[in-house]
Design an enzyme around this catalytic site. Sequence first.
Site, PDB file in Angstrom:
ATOM      1  NE  ARG A 105      -6.423  -4.891   8.910  1.00  0.00           N
ATOM      2  CZ  ARG A 105      -5.018  -4.995   8.698  1.00  0.00           C
ATOM      3  NH1 ARG A 105      -4.867  -4.845   7.285  1.00  0.00           N
ATOM      4  NH2 ARG A 105      -4.295  -5.513   9.492  1.00  0.00           N
ATOM      5  CG  HIS A 122      -4.349  -8.573   3.070  1.00  0.00           C
ATOM      6  ND1 HIS A 122      -5.567  -8.346   3.938  1.00  0.00           N
ATOM      7  CD2 HIS A 122      -3.252  -7.865   3.427  1.00  0.00           C
ATOM      8  CE1 HIS A 122      -5.120  -7.548   4.766  1.00  0.00           C
ATOM      9  NE2 HIS A 122      -3.853  -7.276   4.757  1.00  0.00           N
TER      10      HIS A 122
HETATM   11  C1  GLV Z   1      -1.413  -6.494   6.846  1.00  0.00           C
HETATM   12  O1  GLV Z   1      -2.463  -6.178   6.369  1.00  0.00           O
HETATM   13  C2  GLV Z   1      -0.705  -5.874   8.229  1.00  0.00           C
HETATM   14  O2  GLV Z   1      -1.307  -5.610   9.083  1.00  0.00           O
HETATM   15  O3  GLV Z   1       0.404  -6.299   8.255  1.00  0.00           O
END
Ligand code: GLV
Length: 309
Positions: A224, A272
């Site tokens: 994160r 991401h």
């Molecule tokens: C992505 O960041 C997840 O938590 O699957």
Amino acid sequence: MSLLLIAPDRDMSPWANALKDEDPNIDIEIWPEVEDKKKVHFAVSWNQPKHVLDQYPNLKAVSSLGAGADHLLEDQALPKSVDICRIVSPSLIQQMQEYVLGAVINIQRNFVHYIRQKDHGKWQAHNHPLAKNLGVGIMGLGELGQPVATQLAQVGYKVLGWSRSEKKIPNTTTFAGTGELPAFLQQTQVLVCLLPLTPETKDILDLDFFKQLKKPAWIINVARGEHLVDEDLIYALDSNILQGAWLDAFTEEPLPDKHAFWNRKNIIITPHIASITKPKEVATQIIDNYKRALSGMELNYRVDREKGY
Ligand code: GLV
């Protein structure tokens, strides 16, 4: 009784279709068009807006759409009586293994430099360490961290692992707790952050942390954005404390246009995408947990609210 899908920034119809294919008898609603809020007993949620999860008086459990459940744990609107679970799937593991292995090989073999050099017609070789001499340190040895460590070891890297509580993984030298963190960092040259986001791990990737890594050092953050202190990263890169950073997660996503990370050559940015949950791969798991919640059974992959993962 119905299952509610909440993810404001995504098209949830493929999710509804995959769940319907799995069990045509289940009523599925997609937020915000909810017919009868009282009928909702289970939700699947990703980045839900504030003040949404308190609107369903019969909500028993909520599943994250992904591996992390921090967005649910920190949601004040979610009543404490509602159970939380998350996704654990071979497809998420496989994708994370690919991503981290790809990043580590790119860093070790200087591919990032060569791709740039080509744009300038430059023929210049760079030294690279042998895999067995490159300390790759995985922080967080859970459902994703363990298989990532195992795969890197299979390829031949010198793999180290750190977690809050002690873990044993074949071909990985493991460390546990804050007491053993310095020893782990001193042998780690490429640090991979796969930690859950908790009050203890927030801002863990800071200047003091970077200084302890074996030089030249890189970090890969696939957890994160909040694990990383952005200003400290910039400072560490500018003062050669770090050689580079490979980032997939950011405090604000999409990363704002004006963010300092965009202009740094030694920061690799991916939006991401390290490991994406595919609806068809996890429909069975979600429906199973939905049925468990309705019948009062313990959920699979339930998140411990105290531990935060
Ligand atoms: C992505 O960041 C997840 O938590 O699957």
